[in-house]
Design a protein around this motif. Structure first.
Motif, PDB file in Angstrom:
ATOM      1  N   TYR A  99       0.744  -1.233  -0.097  1.00 29.44           N
ATOM      2  CA  TYR A  99      -0.055   0.123  -0.074  1.00 29.44           C
ATOM      3  C   TYR A  99       0.843   1.204  -0.091  1.00 29.44           C
ATOM      4  CZ  TYR A  99      -3.387  -3.552   1.717  1.00 29.44           C
ATOM      5  OH  TYR A  99      -4.059  -4.655   1.873  1.00 29.44           O
ATOM      6  N   GLN A 100       0.123   2.507  -0.320  1.00 34.51           N
ATOM      7  CA  GLN A 100       0.870   3.559  -0.443  1.00 34.51           C
ATOM      8  C   GLN A 100       0.061   4.561   0.546  1.00 34.51           C
ATOM      9  OE1 GLN A 100       1.227   5.268  -4.267  1.00 34.51           O
ATOM     10  NE2 GLN A 100       3.596   5.808  -3.991  1.00 34.51           N
ATOM     11  N   LEU A 101       0.722   5.338   1.479  1.00 32.80           N
ATOM     12  CA  LEU A 101      -0.241   6.473   2.330  1.00 32.80           C
ATOM     13  C   LEU A 101      -0.278   7.713   1.370  1.00 32.80           C
ATOM     14  CD1 LEU A 101      -1.204   6.825   5.118  1.00 32.80           C
ATOM     15  CD2 LEU A 101       0.998   7.951   5.694  1.00 32.80           C
ATOM     16  N   VAL A 102      -1.765   7.785   1.291  1.00 33.99           N
ATOM     17  CA  VAL A 102      -2.413   9.022   0.631  1.00 33.99           C
ATOM     18  C   VAL A 102      -2.567  10.228   1.706  1.00 33.99           C
ATOM     19  CG1 VAL A 102      -4.186   9.906  -0.566  1.00 33.99           C
ATOM     20  CG2 VAL A 102      -3.188   7.497  -0.887  1.00 33.99           C
ATOM     21  N   ALA A 103      -2.913   9.851   2.686  1.00 31.26           N
ATOM     22  CA  ALA A 103      -3.325  10.858   3.715  1.00 31.26           C
ATOM     23  C   ALA A 103      -3.615  10.358   5.132  1.00 31.26           C
ATOM     24  CB  ALA A 103      -4.645  11.486   3.449  1.00 31.26           C
ATOM     25  N   GLY A 104      -3.167  10.990   6.178  1.00 32.98           N
ATOM     26  CA  GLY A 104      -3.082  10.581   7.616  1.00 32.98           C
ATOM     27  C   GLY A 104      -1.707  10.300   8.020  1.00 32.98           C
ATOM     28  N   TRP A 105      -0.775  11.215   7.351  1.00 31.43           N
ATOM     29  CA  TRP A 105       0.668  10.848   8.082  1.00 31.43           C
ATOM     30  C   TRP A 105       0.678  10.851   9.568  1.00 31.43           C
ATOM     31  CZ3 TRP A 105       0.096  12.050   3.005  1.00 31.43           C
ATOM     32  CH2 TRP A 105       0.946  11.489   2.140  1.00 31.43           C
ATOM     33  N   ARG A 106      -0.064  11.736   9.950  1.00 33.73           N
ATOM     34  CA  ARG A 106       0.230  11.890  11.716  1.00 33.73           C
ATOM     35  C   ARG A 106      -0.536  10.771  12.195  1.00 33.73           C
ATOM     36  NH1 ARG A 106       0.279  16.694  14.158  1.00 33.73           N
ATOM     37  NH2 ARG A 106      -1.540  16.389  15.471  1.00 33.73           N
ATOM     38  N   ARG A 107      -1.470  10.340  11.901  1.00 33.85           N
ATOM     39  CA  ARG A 107      -1.993   9.252  12.687  1.00 33.85           C
ATOM     40  C   ARG A 107      -1.239   7.940  12.416  1.00 33.85           C
ATOM     41  NH1 ARG A 107      -7.320   9.932   9.291  1.00 33.85           N
ATOM     42  NH2 ARG A 107      -6.345  11.701   8.784  1.00 33.85           N
ATOM     43  N   TYR A 108      -0.581   7.735  11.314  1.00 35.21           N
ATOM     44  CA  TYR A 108       0.426   6.777  10.767  1.00 35.21           C
ATOM     45  C   TYR A 108       1.454   6.608  11.817  1.00 35.21           C
ATOM     46  CZ  TYR A 108       4.051   4.129   8.652  1.00 35.21           C
ATOM     47  OH  TYR A 108       5.108   3.192   8.574  1.00 35.21           O
ATOM     48  N   HIS A 109       2.362   7.967  12.034  1.00 31.58           N
ATOM     49  CA  HIS A 109       3.268   8.022  12.930  1.00 31.58           C
ATOM     50  C   HIS A 109       2.955   8.047  14.577  1.00 31.58           C
ATOM     51  CE1 HIS A 109       6.444   8.785   9.774  1.00 31.58           C
ATOM     52  NE2 HIS A 109       5.711   9.513   9.202  1.00 31.58           N
ATOM     53  N   SER A 110       1.832   8.449  14.687  1.00 30.38           N
ATOM     54  CA  SER A 110       1.396   8.286  16.045  1.00 30.38           C
ATOM     55  C   SER A 110       1.498   6.872  16.444  1.00 30.38           C
ATOM     56  CB  SER A 110       0.082   8.914  16.344  1.00 30.38           C
ATOM     57  OG  SER A 110       0.191  10.324  16.226  1.00 30.38           O
ATOM     58  N   ARG A 111       0.729   5.918  15.691  1.00 33.03           N
ATOM     59  CA  ARG A 111       0.676   4.638  15.870  1.00 33.03           C
ATOM     60  C   ARG A 111       1.939   4.012  15.875  1.00 33.03           C
ATOM     61  NH1 ARG A 111      -4.724   2.155  15.496  1.00 33.03           N
ATOM     62  NH2 ARG A 111      -3.681   0.548  16.207  1.00 33.03           N
ATOM     63  N   ARG A 112       2.903   4.372  15.019  1.00 36.38           N
ATOM     64  CA  ARG A 112       4.160   3.882  15.066  1.00 36.38           C
ATOM     65  C   ARG A 112       4.895   4.239  16.354  1.00 36.38           C
ATOM     66  NH1 ARG A 112       8.825   6.082  14.174  1.00 36.38           N
ATOM     67  NH2 ARG A 112       7.865   8.244  13.118  1.00 36.38           N
ATOM     68  N   LEU A 113       4.791   5.678  16.823  1.00 34.78           N
ATOM     69  CA  LEU A 113       5.455   6.042  18.162  1.00 34.78           C
ATOM     70  C   LEU A 113       5.092   5.379  19.251  1.00 34.78           C
ATOM     71  CD1 LEU A 113       6.060   9.687  17.134  1.00 34.78           C
ATOM     72  CD2 LEU A 113       7.808   8.085  17.449  1.00 34.78           C
ATOM     73  N   LEU A 114       3.693   4.948  19.384  1.00 33.01           N
ATOM     74  CA  LEU A 114       3.010   4.225  20.443  1.00 33.01           C
ATOM     75  C   LEU A 114       3.473   3.055  20.393  1.00 33.01           C
ATOM     76  CD1 LEU A 114      -0.415   5.709  20.131  1.00 33.01           C
ATOM     77  CD2 LEU A 114       1.204   6.087  22.065  1.00 33.01           C
ATOM     78  N   GLY A 115       4.175   2.114  19.379  1.00 35.54           N
ATOM     79  CA  GLY A 115       4.715   1.105  19.441  1.00 35.54           C
ATOM     80  C   GLY A 115       3.663  -0.007  18.809  1.00 35.54           C
ATOM     81  N   ASP A 116       2.697   0.358  18.123  1.00 34.75           N
ATOM     82  CA  ASP A 116       1.506  -0.392  17.596  1.00 34.75           C
ATOM     83  C   ASP A 116       2.158  -0.761  16.138  1.00 34.75           C
ATOM     84  OD1 ASP A 116      -0.059   0.369  19.504  1.00 34.75           O
ATOM     85  OD2 ASP A 116      -1.124   2.038  18.416  1.00 34.75           O
ATOM     86  N   THR A 117       1.678  -2.007  15.783  1.00 30.27           N
ATOM     87  CA  THR A 117       2.235  -2.641  14.631  1.00 30.27           C
ATOM     88  C   THR A 117       1.265  -2.617  13.560  1.00 30.27           C
ATOM     89  OG1 THR A 117       1.309  -4.840  15.187  1.00 30.27           O
ATOM     90  CG2 THR A 117       3.628  -4.255  15.810  1.00 30.27           C
ATOM     91  N   VAL A 118      -0.055  -1.950  13.662  1.00 31.59           N
ATOM     92  CA  VAL A 118      -1.147  -1.925  12.622  1.00 31.59           C
ATOM     93  C   VAL A 118      -1.619  -0.245  12.875  1.00 31.59           C
ATOM     94  CG1 VAL A 118      -1.621  -4.148  12.547  1.00 31.59           C
ATOM     95  CG2 VAL A 118      -2.814  -2.803  14.062  1.00 31.59           C
ATOM     96  N   VAL A 119      -2.521  -0.031  11.838  1.00 30.13           N
ATOM     97  CA  VAL A 119      -3.035   1.347  11.704  1.00 30.13           C
ATOM     98  C   VAL A 119      -4.368   0.783  11.074  1.00 30.13           C
ATOM     99  CG1 VAL A 119      -2.164   2.010   9.457  1.00 30.13           C
ATOM    100  CG2 VAL A 119      -2.924   3.669  10.991  1.00 30.13           C
ATOM    101  N   LEU A 120      -5.481   1.640  11.595  1.00 32.39           N
ATOM    102  CA  LEU A 120      -6.925   1.425  11.075  1.00 32.39           C
ATOM    103  C   LEU A 120      -6.747   2.319   9.601  1.00 32.39           C
ATOM    104  CD1 LEU A 120      -9.244   1.983  13.895  1.00 32.39           C
ATOM    105  CD2 LEU A 120      -8.654  -0.151  12.749  1.00 32.39           C
TER     106      LEU A 120
END
Length: 316
Positions: A99-120
């Protein structure tokens, strides 16, 4: 001379405005279709975030560090990720990503920084020519929410530093402003966190602390603007508040609409006869626990008064 005449061979201003509006309408329809396609948990490792259509990427610094995302990260921890990111199937089928991220960079990076492995995420086949406009639309819609997150983040940090509940902060701030005494060094702590003054936070932003959970969820879910939710706070504990929140969601209210509707409710409350407010005060006491705490004589007296009230409402 007509204002609709453009350059020779070019579009008139009027035609340009029509085309821009049509393009914006199409974009909004595409975004709605993307969200309607469903929400999935997508592994972060399957998402390519190197697209150059994100306007934040050209700022010259890192807009996705923990300090910048603290408010959103706290919101995700408290309420979960309420809105999916937008993805599209990766155009490079031979690459490592799906997949390619189109919109939602902040949500993506927030989940990453929280240590999550998935994003909605919602996945949709966005065209190449839509990517820049989609990302700009996403960032424009986030401006109000960014400020909302910052304000909540400041209150949350101050509460943690002082070891108090967040709703106790306005009282502490008012005391500093009234007396000039600042035993908790509130003003110095605030200067570290924001450029806004103590007075501004106490008078303008304190309403954030009186938002109900449903209103906060609506803000982070982007079904109402933060300014709309803050208008509803002016209703206090009036029963109309929940109704107006639902109407704001269903009608996509502007701040002006919310302000007018809240003013209508408040004006109506002022025009009510005194008996209305008296009834509200009395009904708060008619709870089983309060009645059980009365003496036998008091219970008999209340019972007699209630019978008289019942007779007053009986049809003649």
């Amino acid at each position: 001379m007509s204002g609709r005449r453009g350059r020779p061979g070019g579009l008139s201003l009027h035609d340009q405005q029509i085309r821009a509006q049509a393009s914006n309408d199409e974009l909004n329809q595409v975004v709605k279709a993307a969200y309607a396609s469903g929400v999935h948990e997508i592994p972060l490792s399957e998402i390519d975030i190197t697209g150059d259509w994100n306007p934040r990427g050209s700022l010259g610094n890192d807009p996705y560090g923990e300090a910048d995302l603290a408010g959103l990260m706290a919101a995700i921890q408290e309420y979960g990720q309420l809105q999916p990111v937008l993805l599209r199937p990766h155009p490079d089928r031979t690459g490592p990503y799906r997949y390619q991220l189109v919109a939602g960079w902040r949500r993506y990076h927030s989940r990453r920084l929280l240590g999550d492995t998935v994003v909605l995420a919602s996945v949709y086949s966005f065209r190449d020519d839509q990517l820049d406009a989609l990302s700009t639309l996403e960032n424009t819609q986030r401006e109000e929410l960014d400020q909302f997150e910052v304000v909540r983040g400041v209150f949350r940090t101050l509460a943690a530093q002082l070891n108090v509940e967040m709703d106790a902060l306005p009282g502490l701030m008012s005391r500093v402003l009234k007396t000039g005494e600042d035993p908790h060094d509130l003003q110095d702590k605030l200067k570290v966190l924001t450029s806004a003054s103590l007075s501004t936070f106490n008078t303008k932003y304190a309403r954030v602390l009186r938002l109900r959970p449903a209103e906060i969820r609506a803000v982070y879910g982007r079904t109402v603007a933060p300014t709309v939710a803050l208008e509803l706070v002016r209703l206090g504990e009036r029963p109309e508040r929940a109704t107006l929140l639902q109407q704001a969601v269903d009608g996509a209210w502007s701040t002006r609409t919310a302000k007018d509707r809240v003013n209508e409710v408040l004006k109506g409350a002022q025009e009510r006869p005194e008996v209305y407010d008296a009834a509200l005060r009395v009904t708060r006491h008619l709870k089983p626990a309060r009645l059980n705490a009365l003496t036998t004589e008091q219970q008999a007296h209340v019972h007699d008064l209630l019978r008289q009230l019942e007779e007053a409402f009986a049809p003649s």
